[in-house]
Design a protein around this motif. Structure first.
Motif, PDB file in Angstrom:
ATOM      1  N   UNK A 275       0.836  -1.191   0.000  1.00  0.00           N
ATOM      2  CA  UNK A 275       0.000   0.000   0.000  1.00  0.00           C
ATOM      3  C   UNK A 275       0.876   1.248   0.000  1.00  0.00           C
ATOM      4  N   UNK A 276       0.301   2.375  -0.409  1.00  0.00           N
ATOM      5  CA  UNK A 276       1.075   3.602  -0.556  1.00  0.00           C
ATOM      6  C   UNK A 276       1.721   4.086   0.718  1.00  0.00           C
ATOM      7  N   UNK A 277       1.127   3.792   1.872  1.00  0.00           N
ATOM      8  CA  UNK A 277       1.731   4.263   3.120  1.00  0.00           C
ATOM      9  C   UNK A 277       2.325   3.134   3.961  1.00  0.00           C
ATOM     10  N   UNK A 278       2.616   2.003   3.329  1.00  0.00           N
ATOM     11  CA  UNK A 278       3.227   0.884   4.056  1.00  0.00           C
ATOM     12  C   UNK A 278       4.672   1.200   4.425  1.00  0.00           C
ATOM     13  N   UNK A 279       5.050   0.848   5.652  1.00  0.00           N
ATOM     14  CA  UNK A 279       6.445   0.851   6.094  1.00  0.00           C
ATOM     15  C   UNK A 279       6.655  -0.376   6.979  1.00  0.00           C
ATOM     16  N   UNK A 280       7.880  -0.795   7.100  1.00  0.00           N
ATOM     17  CA  UNK A 280       8.182  -1.920   7.992  1.00  0.00           C
ATOM     18  C   UNK A 280       7.858  -1.553   9.443  1.00  0.00           C
ATOM     19  N   UNK A 312      -1.147 -16.685   2.073  1.00  0.00           N
ATOM     20  CA  UNK A 312      -0.330 -17.646   2.825  1.00  0.00           C
ATOM     21  C   UNK A 312       1.145 -17.592   2.442  1.00  0.00           C
ATOM     22  N   UNK A 313       1.428 -17.209   1.201  1.00  0.00           N
ATOM     23  CA  UNK A 313       2.820 -17.137   0.767  1.00  0.00           C
ATOM     24  C   UNK A 313       3.527 -15.889   1.284  1.00  0.00           C
ATOM     25  N   UNK A 314       2.770 -14.881   1.695  1.00  0.00           N
ATOM     26  CA  UNK A 314       3.323 -13.641   2.235  1.00  0.00           C
ATOM     27  C   UNK A 314       2.261 -13.024   3.139  1.00  0.00           C
ATOM     28  N   UNK A 315       2.211 -13.402   4.413  1.00  0.00           N
ATOM     29  CA  UNK A 315       1.123 -12.995   5.306  1.00  0.00           C
ATOM     30  C   UNK A 315       1.004 -11.498   5.542  1.00  0.00           C
ATOM     31  N   UNK A 316       2.011 -10.717   5.117  1.00  0.00           N
ATOM     32  CA  UNK A 316       1.904  -9.264   5.263  1.00  0.00           C
ATOM     33  C   UNK A 316       1.146  -8.632   4.107  1.00  0.00           C
ATOM     34  N   UNK A 317       0.786  -9.446   3.098  1.00  0.00           N
ATOM     35  CA  UNK A 317       0.059  -8.948   1.926  1.00  0.00           C
ATOM     36  C   UNK A 317      -1.331  -9.567   1.854  1.00  0.00           C
ATOM     37  N   UNK A 318      -2.240  -8.837   1.214  1.00  0.00           N
ATOM     38  CA  UNK A 318      -3.538  -9.417   0.901  1.00  0.00           C
ATOM     39  C   UNK A 318      -3.377 -10.524  -0.136  1.00  0.00           C
ATOM     40  N   UNK A 319      -4.160 -11.584  -0.018  1.00  0.00           N
ATOM     41  CA  UNK A 319      -4.225 -12.579  -1.077  1.00  0.00           C
ATOM     42  C   UNK A 319      -4.640 -11.878  -2.362  1.00  0.00           C
ATOM     43  N   UNK A 326      -5.100  -1.887  -4.673  1.00  0.00           N
ATOM     44  CA  UNK A 326      -4.244  -0.910  -3.985  1.00  0.00           C
ATOM     45  C   UNK A 326      -3.507  -1.524  -2.796  1.00  0.00           C
ATOM     46  N   UNK A 327      -3.656  -2.845  -2.609  1.00  0.00           N
ATOM     47  CA  UNK A 327      -2.943  -3.605  -1.580  1.00  0.00           C
ATOM     48  C   UNK A 327      -3.348  -3.208  -0.157  1.00  0.00           C
ATOM     49  N   UNK A 328      -4.516  -2.586  -0.020  1.00  0.00           N
ATOM     50  CA  UNK A 328      -5.047  -2.222   1.279  1.00  0.00           C
ATOM     51  C   UNK A 328      -6.530  -2.564   1.394  1.00  0.00           C
TER      52      UNK A 328
END
Length: 348
Positions: A275-280, A312-319, A326-328
């Motif tokens: 997402x546009x405002x994602x940070x670690x 499941x392959x990357x739990x920090x991302x939406x399936x 927009x990944x959010x």
């Protein structure tokens, strides 16, 4: 506007909360929708306000119309038409309605055809609520969905009724226990902080948007991702927020709900990598808040949207199938999956 439960009458509320001068409503009607701007033949009802067909709402004010007899089935859509004969000034509106509104020049409040309405918007103007009233067998177990743009339904198909509160209302109908599901999501809203563009903070608006609603037993809280994503950005106006502050805000709304004897359901924050405002750093806060929601026991029940919607392959991302792009915000399929598997309500 689509309703959850059915009834024998309707009551329309209008808001001029953010106006700067009096708002004149010259005429208003309600009818059963027939697709687009059209309404069903013979269903147009004149709205009145203390018996008058027009009303002036002062700046910052709200009004409720008189009940009008109009049989309404569960999941049916109603069309409210307002005639604004004079300039309104700044309009109080719900920006992300995920539904089309229609505009025309002149007074078309009595029209059954939608032919005159040649302009469109995807916002609701001045319309605060539609209450469906009943005479017998009335339920008092409504649900308030309280949150930000994900509750609001951003990313869902316009006019399809695929927001997660819509999906929940449909589930109740299929199970033979229809009830009102009120969508009190505001795009951009934060639980700790309010801004002119994103509404009052979740803590501050909880009383009016949840506790003041009649016939409600349950509230689902989904808030915090915007506090994390927007807070502390370089040059921004929104303060950085700690996990402790987020938890304190959640405890505040839980306390408000408990004092009103409501069942309060916590929803975990959805994945937002990409997402546009994602940070670690923001991801670490999301993980910590979600773990608290799951394990603290502060909420009566938990809906784990994080685990439902994660890849499941990357739990920090939406399936991907659940991602609107927009990944959010979830897609229609994602909102459908977000509908709780165990309905978040009490039958007590």
């Amino acid at each position: 506007m689509r309703v959850g439960a059915g009834g024998s009458a309707a009551r329309v509320g209008l808001s001029h909360r953010y106006g700067t001068g009096p708002l004149d409503i010259a005429a208003a009607t309600v009818a059963r929708s027939a697709g687009g701007a059209a309404v069903e033949e013979g269903t147009v009802r004149q709205l009145t306000f203390d018996g008058a067909e027009s009303v002036t709402i002062p700046a910052g004010g709200e009004v409720s119309g008189d009940p009008v007899r109009l049989p309404v089935a569960e999941l049916e859509s109603l069309t409210v038409t307002l005639y604004l004969a004079e300039p309104t000034g700044p309009a109080t509106y719900h920006q992300t309605a995920s539904a089309t509104s229609y505009r025309a020049a002149g007074d078309h409040t009595a029209d059954e055809s939608g032919g005159a309405f040649t302009e469109t918007s995807v916002s609701w103007y001045f319309l605060a609520e539609v209450r469906v009233l009943c005479e017998t067998g009335c339920r008092d177990d409504g649900v308030v969905a309280f949150g930000d743009s994900i509750t609001d339904g951003l990313g869902s198909t316009v006019d399809a009724g695929n927001r997660y509160p819509d999906e929940l209302a449909e589930r109740f109908v299929r199970e033979g226990r229809p009830r009102g599901v009120l969508n009190h999501g505001i795009s951009g809203n934060m639980i700790t902080t309010g801004t002119p563009g994103t509404g009052d903070s979740g803590v501050n608006r909880f009383a009016e948007d949840v506790l003041d609603e009649p016939a409600v037993r349950t509230v689902v809280v989904l808030e915090g991702i915007n506090d994390i994503g927007l807070g502390g950005r370089p040059g921004g106006q929104i303060p950085d927020v700690s996990v402790e502050q987020l938890i304190a805000a959640h405890r505040d709304v839980i306390g408000q709900a408990r004092a009103a004897r409501l069942t309060v359901v916590g929803a975990t924050l959805v994945p937002f990598e990409g997402a546009g405002y994602f940070t670690e750093r923001g991801e670490a806060k999301r993980d910590a808040l979600n773990e608290w929601i799951r394990t603290s026991g502060a909420y009566d029940e938990v809906v784990d949207l994080d685990r439902v919607l994660a890849d499941p392959a990357d739990p920090d991302r939406l399936l991907p199938a659940y991602d609107s792009g927009d990944h959010l915000h979830p897609s229609d399929a994602g909102y459908r999956a977000s509908r709780p598997s165990t309905p978040p309500c009490s039958d007590r």
